[in-house]
Design an enzyme around this catalytic site. Structure first.
Site, PDB file in Angstrom:
ATOM      1  N   LYS A 122      -5.518   2.112  -9.007  1.00  0.00           N
ATOM      2  CA  LYS A 122      -5.711   1.777  -7.602  1.00  0.00           C
ATOM      3  C   LYS A 122      -7.029   1.628  -7.120  1.00  0.00           C
ATOM      4  CE  LYS A 122      -1.326   4.148  -6.951  1.00  0.00           C
ATOM      5  NZ  LYS A 122      -0.472   4.239  -5.747  1.00  0.00           N
ATOM      6  N   GLY A 170       5.087   5.938  -8.133  1.00  0.00           N
ATOM      7  CA  GLY A 170       6.092   6.228  -7.707  1.00  0.00           C
ATOM      8  C   GLY A 170       6.199   7.266  -6.618  1.00  0.00           C
ATOM      9  N   GLU A 206      -8.074   7.039   2.059  1.00  0.00           N
ATOM     10  CA  GLU A 206      -7.881   6.074   2.745  1.00  0.00           C
ATOM     11  C   GLU A 206      -7.315   6.383   4.212  1.00  0.00           C
ATOM     12  OE1 GLU A 206      -6.134   3.021   0.226  1.00  0.00           O
ATOM     13  OE2 GLU A 206      -4.163   3.603   1.079  1.00  0.00           O
ATOM     14  N   HIS A 241      10.815   6.562  -0.409  1.00  0.00           N
ATOM     15  CA  HIS A 241      10.099   5.634  -1.163  1.00  0.00           C
ATOM     16  C   HIS A 241      10.694   4.608  -1.956  1.00  0.00           C
ATOM     17  CE1 HIS A 241       6.433   7.246   0.557  1.00  0.00           C
ATOM     18  NE2 HIS A 241       6.542   8.238  -0.041  1.00  0.00           N
ATOM     19  N   LYS A 243      13.160   1.460  -2.066  1.00  0.00           N
ATOM     20  CA  LYS A 243      13.245   0.387  -1.260  1.00  0.00           C
ATOM     21  C   LYS A 243      15.015   0.029  -1.135  1.00  0.00           C
ATOM     22  CE  LYS A 243       9.342  -1.767  -2.633  1.00  0.00           C
ATOM     23  NZ  LYS A 243       8.407  -2.622  -3.388  1.00  0.00           N
ATOM     24  N   GLU A 294      -1.228  -1.683  -3.353  1.00  0.00           N
ATOM     25  CA  GLU A 294      -1.432  -1.582  -4.652  1.00  0.00           C
ATOM     26  C   GLU A 294      -0.960  -2.812  -5.328  1.00  0.00           C
ATOM     27  OE1 GLU A 294       1.076   1.016  -6.818  1.00  0.00           O
ATOM     28  OE2 GLU A 294       2.889   0.957  -5.848  1.00  0.00           O
ATOM     29  N   ARG A 298       4.154  -6.368 -12.990  1.00  0.00           N
ATOM     30  CA  ARG A 298       5.437  -6.651 -13.618  1.00  0.00           C
ATOM     31  C   ARG A 298       6.435  -7.344 -12.646  1.00  0.00           C
ATOM     32  NH1 ARG A 298       8.521  -3.359 -10.415  1.00  0.00           N
ATOM     33  NH2 ARG A 298       7.252  -1.404  -9.645  1.00  0.00           N
TER      34      ARG A 298
HETATM   35  P1  ADP Z   1       2.981   4.582  -5.275  1.00  0.00           P
HETATM   36  O1  ADP Z   1       2.263   3.671  -6.461  1.00  0.00           O
HETATM   37  O2  ADP Z   1       3.152   5.900  -5.635  1.00  0.00           O
HETATM   38  O3  ADP Z   1       4.170   3.757  -4.996  1.00  0.00           O
HETATM   39  P2  ADP Z   1       1.554   3.570  -2.926  1.00  0.00           P
HETATM   40  O4  ADP Z   1       0.296   3.365  -3.003  1.00  0.00           O
HETATM   41  O5  ADP Z   1       2.251   2.121  -3.170  1.00  0.00           O
HETATM   42  O6  ADP Z   1       1.954   4.467  -4.146  1.00  0.00           O
HETATM   43  O7  ADP Z   1       2.350   4.277  -1.850  1.00  0.00           O
HETATM   44  C1  ADP Z   1       3.618   4.739  -1.766  1.00  0.00           C
HETATM   45  C2  ADP Z   1       4.029   4.914  -0.174  1.00  0.00           C
HETATM   46  O8  ADP Z   1       3.170   5.851   0.741  1.00  0.00           O
HETATM   47  C3  ADP Z   1       3.987   3.310   0.503  1.00  0.00           C
HETATM   48  O9  ADP Z   1       5.135   2.843   0.391  1.00  0.00           O
HETATM   49  C4  ADP Z   1       4.007   4.240   1.935  1.00  0.00           C
HETATM   50  O10 ADP Z   1       5.128   4.494   2.349  1.00  0.00           O
HETATM   51  C5  ADP Z   1       3.020   5.469   1.565  1.00  0.00           C
HETATM   52  N1  ADP Z   1       1.622   5.214   1.977  1.00  0.00           N
HETATM   53  C6  ADP Z   1       0.813   4.722   0.975  1.00  0.00           C
HETATM   54  N2  ADP Z   1      -0.715   4.697   1.544  1.00  0.00           N
HETATM   55  C7  ADP Z   1      -0.512   4.800   2.702  1.00  0.00           C
HETATM   56  C8  ADP Z   1      -1.252   4.620   4.019  1.00  0.00           C
HETATM   57  N3  ADP Z   1      -2.775   4.538   3.778  1.00  0.00           N
HETATM   58  N4  ADP Z   1      -0.704   4.926   5.263  1.00  0.00           N
HETATM   59  C9  ADP Z   1       0.577   5.190   5.327  1.00  0.00           C
HETATM   60  N5  ADP Z   1       1.362   5.287   4.517  1.00  0.00           N
HETATM   61  C10 ADP Z   1       0.878   5.200   3.124  1.00  0.00           C
END
Ligand code: ADP
Length: 452
Positions: A122, A170, A206, A241, A243, A294, A298
Site C-alpha cells: 500500500k 482483507g 491517512e 468489508h 461486498k 489500494e 488480480r
Molecule cells: P484491505 O486491503 O484490508 O481490504 P483497504 O485499504 O482496502 O484494506 O480498506 C478496507 C476497508 O476499510 C475499506 O473498504 C473501507 O471500508 C475502510 N477504510 C480504509 N481506509 C479508510 C479511510 N481512509 N477512511 C475510511 N474508511 C477506510
C-alpha cells in the site's frame, strides 16, 4: 482471435468453485486445454468434469491444497501445463508464488512478481499513484517509524485518522484514531501487529472518511506497455468489508470526473509495468472527491458487471495478456452500454446473523431470460462443503438503465430457487425493494446499519 502460435496449449486452474468454472469457460473458448486441481472436499464438484483433467492435491483445509504451492507446482509439472491461472483469493496475490512459477518456466496468469510488489504494497502503491496524479488520501508520505511523526502528520491532516499496515489485506491491520491520545497508544501496537500478521511491520496513517462510497476502476495492462480502463464499479453495499452487491456504472457519478480518475488509474498501472487485470479501489465522499484505497492485482469477484457494460471478456483478456498478446482494444473502443448489477449468492442464513449453511442442494432452479447471467458451479445434488468461502454463485443482470436493471434483478431473484440450504436471496430481494438503494448512493456502512 488470439495468435495460435503463442497461445497456451494447456492451463492449470489453481482455484475452485465458480471462478474455476469461469476460467474453464474462457479457456474452452480460446481453444486451451484445462487442468483443474481440487481438494478432497471438492472431489465431487461437477465443474471438474468440464475440465480436460482434474488432479487431487490434498485434503480439505486450504493450507493443504489450494494454498499448498509445492502440490500445485507438482500437479502443473505432471500435467505439463504452460500456465497457471490463480483466479481470486488463495494464491492470486502472492508474489512469491508468481516468482516460483517463473522459476519453473510456467507462466503465472497475472502480473510479474515485481509489478505485484510495487502495487500490492500500500505504501509503494501510493507513491506510484501520486506520480500518476491518482487522487490519494492526505496522510504520511511513506511508512511511519516514530510515534512523534504520526502525531505531527495527524495534526496536519486532522482527526479522525486511520493507521494501516503497508502489507495489510482483507480488512485487517487497521485502527481508527479520533484523537492524539488514541493515536499514541495505537501506533506501536499497530506496528507489532502488522509484523506478526503480515511479516512486515510498516504502517502508515491517512485521513479517515466517516461517510463514503466504494468505487473502483477496472484496468487491463499488457506486456507491450499499453493500459486501458473499463470504467468503474460501485460496491458500496458491504457487510464486514465483504461486498454484497456490485454495479456498473456507479449511480449518479459525474461522468467527466470518473473518466478522469479512471484515466489516471490506467496511467498508474502502466507506470508499474503491470500486465494483467487490476482494480484500483477508491472511496468517494459526498462531494464526489476520490481517494485511492489500494490496488488489487488480480481478477475480482465482481468482474462480470464490467463485462456486461463494456462487452470485454476480462478473464479471456487476462489469459491472452499473459500469453503476450497486445490488448485488442484502444481506450476509445471502450464504451459504457446500459447498466449491470451483481448479487452475490452466499450459502448463509441472513435471519441467523449470516450463519454459514453448508449441506446438499436438492432443489435448484436457475433464472434465465433476457439480460440474465448466472455464474455458479452448483447443480442439483451438489453438496456445499463447509471448508471454504460461502459464495455459491453470482447472479448478474444487464438492462438499458439502472431502474430496469433492478426490476430485472428482482424478477431473476424471484425465479432463483435454492434449497433446502439457506442463502442470501431473501436479503437481495429486500434490497431491491429498498428506497435508499433504489435512489443510488448508499454509503459503505449503510447495510450494517440496516441489518442492526
Ligand atoms: P484491505 O486491503 O484490508 O481490504 P483497504 O485499504 O482496502 O484494506 O480498506 C478496507 C476497508 O476499510 C475499506 O473498504 C473501507 O471500508 C475502510 N477504510 C480504509 N481506509 C479508510 C479511510 N481512509 N477512511 C475510511 N474508511 C477506510
Amino acid at each position: 482471435m488470439p495468435d495460435p502460435e503463442t497461445m497456451f496449449r494447456r492451463v492449470l486452474i489453481a482455484n475452485r468453485g465458480e471462478i474455476a468454472l469461469r476460467i474453464i469457460r474462457a479457456c474452452q473458448e480460446l481453444g486451451i486445454e484445462t487442468v483443474c486441481v481440487y481438494s478432497e472436499a471438492d472431489a465431487d464438484a461437477p465443474y471438474l468434469r468440464l475440465a480436460d483433467r482434474a488432479i487431487c492435491i490434498g485434503p480439505g483445509p486450504s493450507k493443504d491444497s489450494y494454498l499448498n504451492i509445492p502440490r500445485i507446482i507438482a500437479a502443473a509439472e505432471i500435467a505439463d501445463v504452460d500456465a497457471i491461472h490463480p483466479g481470486y483469493g488463495f494464491l492470486s496475490e502472492r508474489a512469491d508464488f508468481a516468482a516460483i512459477c517463473r522459476d519453473c518456466k510456467i507462466e503465472f496468469i497475472g502480473p510479474s512478481p515485481e509489478a505485484m510488489g510495487k502495487l500490492g504494497d500500500k505504501v509503494e502503491a501510493k507513491r506510484y499513484a501520486k506520480a500518476a496524479k491518482v487522487p490519494v488520501f492526505p496522510g504520511s508520505e511513506g511508512a511511519i517509524e516514530e510515534e512523534e511523526e504520526a502525531v505531527e502528520v495527524a495534526a496536519e491532516i486532522g482527526y479522525p485518522v486511520i493507521i494501516k499496515a503497508a502489507a495489510g489485506g482483507g480488512g485487517r491491520g487497521m485502527r481508527v484514531c479520533h484523537n492524539e491520545a488514541t493515536l499514541r497508544t495505537n501506533i506501536k501496537k499497530a506496528q507489532q501487529e502488522a509484523l506478526a500478521a503480515f511479516g512486515n511491520g510498516a504502517v502508515f496513517i491517512e485521513k479517515f472518511l466517516e461517510r463514503a462510497r466504494h468505487v473502483e476502476v477496472q484496468i487491463l495492462g499488457d506486456k507491450h506497455g499499453h493500459a486501458i480502463h473499463l470504467f468503474e464499479r460501485d460496491c458500496s453495499l458491504q457487510r464486514r468489508h465483504q461486498k454484497v452487491i456490485e454495479e456498473a456504472p456507479g449511480p449518479g457519478i459525474d461522468r467527466k470526473k470518473i473518466t478522469g480518475v479512471a484515466e489516471s488509474a490506467a496511467k498508474l498501472v502502466k507506470s508499474a509495468e503491470y500486465a494483467g487485470a487490476a482494480t484500483v479501489e477508491f472511496l468517494m465522499d459526498d462531494d464526489q472527491n476520490f481517494y485511492m484505497l489500494e490496488v488489487n492485482t488480480r481478477v475480482q469477484v465482481e468482474h462480470p458487471v464490467t463485462e456486461m457494460i463494456t462487452g470485454v471478456d476480462i478473464v479471456k483478456m487476462s489469459i491472452m495478456i499473459a500469453a503476450g498478446e497486445p490488448l485488442p482494444y484502444k481506450q476509445k473502443d471502450i464504451k459504457v452500454n446500459g447498466h449491470a448489477m451483481e448479487c452475490r449468492i452466499n450459502a448463509e442464513n441472513p435471519d441467523k446473523n449470516f450463519m454459514p449453511s453448508a449441506g446438499v442442494i436438492d432443489t435448484l432452479y436457475l433464472p434465465g431470460g433476457p439480460g440474465v447471467r448466472m455464474d455458479s458451479h452448483v447443480v442439483p445434488g451438489y453438496r456445499v462443503p463447509p471448508n471454504y468461502d460461502s459464495m455459491i454463485g453470482k447472479l448478474i443482470v444487464h438492462a438499458d438503465d439502472r431502474k430496469q436493471c433492478m426490476t430485472r434483478m428482482k424478477r431473476a431473484l424471484t425465479e432463483l430457487t435454492i434449497g433446502p440450504i439457506h442463502t442470501t436471496i431473501p436479503l437481495h430481494l429486500r434490497l431491491m425493494e429498498n428506497a435508499d438503494f433504489g435512489t443510488g448512493g448508499v454509503d459503505i456502512h449503510y447495510l450494517e446499519r440496516l441489518l442492526k
